[in-house]
Design a protein around this motif. Structure first.
Motif, mmCIF file in Angstrom:
data_model
loop_
_atom_site.group_PDB
_atom_site.id
_atom_site.type_symbol
_atom_site.label_atom_id
_atom_site.label_comp_id
_atom_site.label_asym_id
_atom_site.label_seq_id
_atom_site.Cartn_x
_atom_site.Cartn_y
_atom_site.Cartn_z
ATOM 1 N N GLU A 172 8.640 23.328 21.380
ATOM 2 C CA GLU A 172 7.688 24.433 21.219
ATOM 3 C C GLU A 172 6.592 24.365 22.272
ATOM 4 O O GLU A 172 6.310 23.314 22.819
ATOM 5 C CB GLU A 172 7.058 24.445 19.822
ATOM 6 N N GLN A 173 6.001 25.530 22.529
ATOM 7 C CA GLN A 173 4.824 25.644 23.386
ATOM 8 C C GLN A 173 3.630 25.758 22.436
ATOM 9 O O GLN A 173 3.628 26.591 21.533
ATOM 10 C CB GLN A 173 4.901 26.883 24.285
ATOM 11 N N THR A 174 2.633 24.912 22.624
ATOM 12 C CA THR A 174 1.503 24.871 21.702
ATOM 13 C C THR A 174 0.206 24.632 22.469
ATOM 14 O O THR A 174 0.216 24.577 23.687
ATOM 15 C CB THR A 174 1.731 23.788 20.624
ATOM 16 N N ARG A 175 -0.880 24.499 21.738
ATOM 17 C CA ARG A 175 -2.171 24.189 22.332
ATOM 18 C C ARG A 175 -2.769 23.002 21.588
ATOM 19 O O ARG A 175 -2.552 22.829 20.382
ATOM 20 C CB ARG A 175 -3.105 25.391 22.249
ATOM 21 N N GLY A 176 -3.540 22.190 22.294
ATOM 22 C CA GLY A 176 -4.149 20.999 21.708
ATOM 23 C C GLY A 176 -5.404 21.323 20.916
ATOM 24 O O GLY A 176 -5.794 22.479 20.745
#
Length: 104
Positions: A65-69
């Motif tokens: 998946e592409q996510t954000r921290g």
């Protein structure tokens, strides 16, 4: 078999089946990526150290998946000057699963 690979300016010790969060790698979830900046490969008894990378070695990974921290807050303040500035930042991350480590 384990390997030390470099991606996004950081180094990771990986083996098949590991799940990592690394700085953003372009691609859709489910796509396979080839990480070829391998600094060291070991199969238990045989160790290959690169100078700076191991020639012909690469790590095959699948994008989960592409996510954000998490949000990081930078707060700047100057005493006696009535200056305050609050800045938030969230780093773009890619969650990957290591499929295989190959040396040719």
């Amino acid at each position: 078999m384990i390997a030390i690979l470099k991606t996004g300016g950081k180094q990771y010790i990986v083996k098949a089946g590991d799940v990592l969060k690394v700085e953003k790698i372009e691609g859709e979830p489910g796509a396979l990526v080839k990480l070829d900046t391998v600094l060291m490969v070991s199969d238990g008894s045989n160790v290959q150290v690169g100078a700076p990378t191991v020639q012909g070695a690469f790590v095959e990974a699948e994008i989960i998946e592409q996510t954000r921290g998490e949000k990081v807050i930078a707060f700047k303040r100057r005493p006696r000057h009535d200056f305050k500035k609050k800045i938030g930042h969230r780093q773009h991350l890619t969650k990957i699963k290591i499929k295989d480590i190959k040396v040719s």
